[in-house]
Design an enzyme around this catalytic site. Sequence first.
Site, mmCIF file in Angstrom:
data_model
loop_
_atom_site.group_PDB
_atom_site.id
_atom_site.type_symbol
_atom_site.label_atom_id
_atom_site.label_comp_id
_atom_site.label_asym_id
_atom_site.label_seq_id
_atom_site.Cartn_x
_atom_site.Cartn_y
_atom_site.Cartn_z
ATOM 1 N N HIS A 42 66.103 -120.786 -59.650
ATOM 2 C CA HIS A 42 65.648 -122.055 -60.242
ATOM 3 C C HIS A 42 66.828 -122.940 -60.614
ATOM 4 O O HIS A 42 66.744 -123.734 -61.545
ATOM 5 C CB HIS A 42 64.777 -121.824 -61.487
ATOM 6 N N GLU A 102 76.099 -134.020 -46.460
ATOM 7 C CA GLU A 102 74.910 -134.855 -46.688
ATOM 8 C C GLU A 102 74.207 -135.143 -45.363
ATOM 9 O O GLU A 102 72.978 -135.159 -45.270
ATOM 10 C CB GLU A 102 75.293 -136.158 -47.382
ATOM 11 N N SER A 155 85.246 -144.008 -50.743
ATOM 12 C CA SER A 155 84.377 -145.166 -50.956
ATOM 13 C C SER A 155 85.161 -146.427 -50.657
ATOM 14 O O SER A 155 86.366 -146.487 -50.883
ATOM 15 C CB SER A 155 83.901 -145.157 -52.404
#
Length: 462
Positions: A159, A293, A280
């Site tokens: 979890h 990703e 970035s």
Amino acid sequence: MAKQKKSWEKRLKGKTDKLAVNFVESLSYDVRLYKYDIQGSIAHAKMLSEQKLITKSEFGQIKQGLSQIAEQIELGRFKFNKTQEDIHMAVEAALIKLIGDPGKKLHTGRSRNDQVATDIRLWMRDEIAELQAKIKKLQKAFVKLAGCYTENIMPSYTHMQRAQPVVIAAYLLSFVEQLERDIVRLGNCSRGLNVSPLGSGAVAGSTIAIDRKSTAAELGFDSVTGNSIDSVSDRDFCAEFIFDCSLLLAHLSKLAEDWIIYSTNEFSFITISDTYCTSSSMMPQKRNPDMLELIRAKTGSVYGSLMAMLTILKAQPSGYNRDLQEDKLHVFKAGDTASVCVDMAEAIVSDTKFNCSEIEAGLDEGFLDATALAEYLVGKAVPFRDAHGVVGSLVAYCEGAGKKLSDLTIDEFKKYCDNIEDDVYKSLGAVNVASSYVTEGAGSAKQSKKRINYWNRRLNKK
Ligand code: ARG
């Protein structure tokens, strides 16, 4: 030479509408089947000559012509024409142009329907072998990385909450097991599809005595399909292949998700090499795990292909329908995506480091030793359910007092359970716990080293 017409231009009046030509064609994507199409055609022509349906010399010309066409395609010199619809028609037309009349005999006892079913199977067989080899490389990268961390402890999670301590190697090896099942599943798919539909014709077979077993053997199939209607109409193996790719990607997406989280400042469990990060355009400090990703996102696109393939098959009438042409879009896309994601994962796994000291510094958090303490009590004749309650109360007490379980004195322990004795401290603390697992496949150094040996033997075996 007069412009060569498609044979069915005798049947249909007027030229096919331009929009329709572009709409119906598959040449733009089935061109990648060319090697297999030509391989299948050579096997078919060889069989035709064995059956005396064409002469030896005609076979020789066909074989030579087809090989020449393969070479032209390979070198990018082949002129493709969309009006030929697909790779099968393009190759046949080129052959007739090249060698004349003998080329017109190639399609004896054959249809594009059994031809395309054969081509995809041949393609998929190779694709699966290639994919399996790549997965094996990824497994090796995991085993190698696991070898560096057989003694270092990390928390395992359920979890996404801290659960029990394990050695980092055990965590890494969990992926090797998943990937092994992917290899097995793909192998099952490959064995299942390895039957030859060639000779099933358009749907009902042929009145010409062609020898299906001969072409099957020539093409490395294990046997021939048993029903011509089924042979041209089913693509269950395509759905199966994409499903196998989907599960493979599900496993890679688990890795991606883990490592995206592990590489955050909050976790700081791993450092992925700069080579596999981006920055970035605005925030100069950023080191983003974009490759991971994208693996996560591409998993969705493979699932999409699976859904598309299943839906193409749904309620399709028996026999061949042009719907089936679209199968290739999805198997190619799924295969390509799986392949590039496995490559990417392998590169990242080969170049990632675990920040052991940082992980270690945080091991006191989260009561990783609570389960082991309950199991200690079982050894002291406390029924597990009662032990679970005792430790639950101890954890609540520690939380209130800002303590770890190992900080407690025997007197404090005794307040909750009389059976706790001096030897309890050996069962406390993440490091002690991780070395006390005794079950097969558990997260200890001992079990992990054993498994690393197993995998090294297995993965390095030819
Ligand atoms: N391009 C077609 C496909 O990929 C080949 C078979 C077409 N057959 C036909 N009779 N229209 O499925």
